[in-house]
Design a protein around this motif. Structure first.
Motif, PDB file in Angstrom:
ATOM      1  N   THR A   1      38.763  44.284  15.392  1.00 51.91           N
ATOM      2  CA  THR A   1      38.646  43.072  16.197  1.00 51.91           C
ATOM      3  C   THR A   1      39.145  43.368  17.600  1.00 51.91           C
ATOM      4  O   THR A   1      40.221  43.951  17.777  1.00 51.91           O
ATOM      5  N   VAL A   2      38.357  42.995  18.611  1.00 59.16           N
ATOM      6  CA  VAL A   2      38.751  43.200  19.994  1.00 59.16           C
ATOM      7  C   VAL A   2      38.923  41.835  20.663  1.00 59.16           C
ATOM      8  O   VAL A   2      38.028  40.993  20.615  1.00 59.16           O
ATOM      9  N   ILE A   3      40.079  41.630  21.237  1.00 56.23           N
ATOM     10  CA  ILE A   3      40.375  40.419  22.002  1.00 56.23           C
ATOM     11  C   ILE A   3      40.422  40.818  23.468  1.00 56.23           C
ATOM     12  O   ILE A   3      41.147  41.745  23.839  1.00 56.23           O
ATOM     13  N   THR A   4      39.636  40.146  24.309  1.00 51.70           N
ATOM     14  CA  THR A   4      39.522  40.583  25.701  1.00 51.70           C
ATOM     15  C   THR A   4      40.026  39.515  26.663  1.00 51.70           C
ATOM     16  O   THR A   4      40.105  38.328  26.332  1.00 51.70           O
ATOM     17  N   ARG A   5      40.345  39.990  27.867  1.00 51.43           N
ATOM     18  CA  ARG A   5      40.725  39.095  28.952  1.00 51.43           C
ATOM     19  C   ARG A   5      40.367  39.755  30.267  1.00 51.43           C
ATOM     20  O   ARG A   5      40.443  40.975  30.404  1.00 51.43           O
ATOM     21  N   GLU A   6      39.952  38.951  31.230  1.00 49.71           N
ATOM     22  CA  GLU A   6      39.631  39.451  32.567  1.00 49.71           C
ATOM     23  C   GLU A   6      40.861  39.350  33.453  1.00 49.71           C
ATOM     24  O   GLU A   6      41.693  38.463  33.272  1.00 49.71           O
ATOM     25  N   GLY A   7      40.977  40.265  34.416  1.00 50.52           N
ATOM     26  CA  GLY A   7      42.098  40.194  35.344  1.00 50.52           C
ATOM     27  C   GLY A   7      41.930  41.162  36.499  1.00 50.52           C
ATOM     28  O   GLY A   7      41.084  42.056  36.464  1.00 50.52           O
ATOM     29  N   SER A   8      42.739  40.981  37.527  1.00 48.82           N
ATOM     30  CA  SER A   8      42.772  41.920  38.639  1.00 48.82           C
ATOM     31  C   SER A   8      43.517  43.180  38.203  1.00 48.82           C
ATOM     32  O   SER A   8      44.238  43.180  37.190  1.00 48.82           O
ATOM     33  N   THR A   9      43.369  44.256  38.959  1.00 46.43           N
ATOM     34  CA  THR A   9      44.055  45.498  38.609  1.00 46.43           C
ATOM     35  C   THR A   9      45.567  45.313  38.519  1.00 46.43           C
ATOM     36  O   THR A   9      46.178  45.736  37.521  1.00 46.43           O
ATOM     37  N   PRO A  10      46.227  44.695  39.507  1.00 41.21           N
ATOM     38  CA  PRO A  10      47.681  44.522  39.376  1.00 41.21           C
ATOM     39  C   PRO A  10      48.085  43.733  38.129  1.00 41.21           C
ATOM     40  O   PRO A  10      49.060  44.075  37.450  1.00 41.21           O
ATOM     41  N   ALA A  11      47.321  42.680  37.812  1.00 38.21           N
ATOM     42  CA  ALA A  11      47.652  41.873  36.637  1.00 38.21           C
ATOM     43  C   ALA A  11      47.458  42.664  35.351  1.00 38.21           C
ATOM     44  O   ALA A  11      48.277  42.568  34.423  1.00 38.21           O
ATOM     45  N   LEU A  12      46.396  43.452  35.273  1.00 36.57           N
ATOM     46  CA  LEU A  12      46.143  44.236  34.066  1.00 36.57           C
ATOM     47  C   LEU A  12      47.196  45.321  33.882  1.00 36.57           C
ATOM     48  O   LEU A  12      47.630  45.596  32.756  1.00 36.57           O
ATOM     49  N   VAL A  13      47.620  45.946  34.980  1.00 30.38           N
ATOM     50  CA  VAL A  13      48.654  46.979  34.884  1.00 30.38           C
ATOM     51  C   VAL A  13      49.968  46.362  34.409  1.00 30.38           C
ATOM     52  O   VAL A  13      50.661  46.925  33.549  1.00 30.38           O
TER      53      VAL A  13
END
Length: 310
Positions: A125-137
């Protein structure tokens, strides 16, 4: 006070602050007041016997002690949550991977990878979310996601300077192109000369992506006619004839009608590198399967080609 007295609530609050980068953003995400967040952080720092955050004008930064705590807190919280799910009779999540991705990756790459993964490994199962590079890091370091898709421009520096360094696997390098209205004079040929980009009206990004959409290195102040964070909104503005924007080759197959995507000649090659990032240490089998599916989807995508290794 010993650190064993730290509350689970304080650990959750601290992880949210570490991911969001500011006390204000963490408070909004949690539905707390900023003073309540500050109290939880203060209690955790008393328990740790050391400062966990460095307060700065642009937010907060983890201290060395804070990095230790957030890394350990992520494991504790995940175990508690897994226990709660098991007690509630829900299936275990050994096969669950939390993936973060930048906006345009959701147009084709992520759906293509998840479709192939579902066929080959239906138990994952893959749960995804979108974000900017700083937020994802920050989310990676806070332990709220397992993998992050990141896009990088030359000179391809690491996405942050924290330690330990993130593990970065290069999936592809892709050429930057321009998207122009089909009726635009630039759309008449098979490529655009860089000199012809002068004097054009540009559709650019907003926020963290403010300069995205304008060709890099233009020797003039660009005229930005419209700004939009959503890549699809930018491309529909292009289709309607309101300006031009930049895109990567991977979007060639999903642009709306009325848009041509063309290479640019006559200047330095503009490349974008696609990374999948994770924290160091052994990768879980499910996370490795997801990373492999992302690489296969990136290589098979329109205009992409495999380059480099890990």
């Amino acid at each position: 006070m010993a650190f064993t007295d730290a509350s689970l609530t304080a650990l959750r609050v601290f992880r949210e602050v570490a991911e969001r980068g500011t006390l204000t953003a963490a408070a909004a995400a949690l539905g707390y007041t900023q003073s309540a967040v500050s109290r939880q952080i203060a209690s955790l720092e008393r328990a740790a016997g050391a400062p966990l955050l460095e307060r700065r004008h642009d937010g907060v930064r983890l201290t060395p002690a804070g990095r230790v705590v957030v890394r350990r807190a992520a494991g504790v919280i995940d175990q508690i949550d897994a226990t709660a799910r098991e007690l509630a009779g829900l299936p275990g999540e050994e096969g669950t991977v939390r993936l973060g991705w930048f906006a345009s990756a959701g147009a084709a790459l992520v759906p293509r990878a998840l479709t192939a993964l579902r066929r080959a490994h239906p138990a994952i199962t893959v749960i995804t979310r979108e974000g900017s590079t700083p937020a994802l890091v920050r989310a990676l370091r806070a332990g709220t996601i397992d993998l992050a898709l990141l896009a990088a421009a030359p000179p391809f520096r690491p996405p942050d300077t924290e330690t330990p360094a993130l593990v970065l696997r290069t999936l592809t390098e892709r050429s930057l192109r321009v998207a122009v209205p089909a009726a635009h004079p630039l759309a008449r040929g098979d490529y655009v000369d860089i000199a012809d980009l002068h004097g054009q009206r540009w559709i650019a990004g907003t926020g963290d992506d403010r300069v995205m959409g304008v060709w890099p290195g233009l020797d003039e102040r660009p005229e930005i006619a419209h700004t939009a964070r959503d890549w699809l909104a930018k491309l529909h503005l292009v289709a309607a004839g309101f300006g031009i924007t930049t895109v990567t080759e991977s979007l060639t197959g999903v642009v709306p009608a009325g848009v041509r995507v063309l290479p640019v000649r006559g200047g330095p090659s503009e490349r974008r590198r696609l990374w999948v990032a994770r924290m160091p240490g052994p990768a879980a089998d499910a996370a490795e399967r997801v990373a492999q599916a992302l690489r296969a989807a990136a290589i098979d995508g329109p205009g992409d080609r495999p380059t480099l290794g890990e």
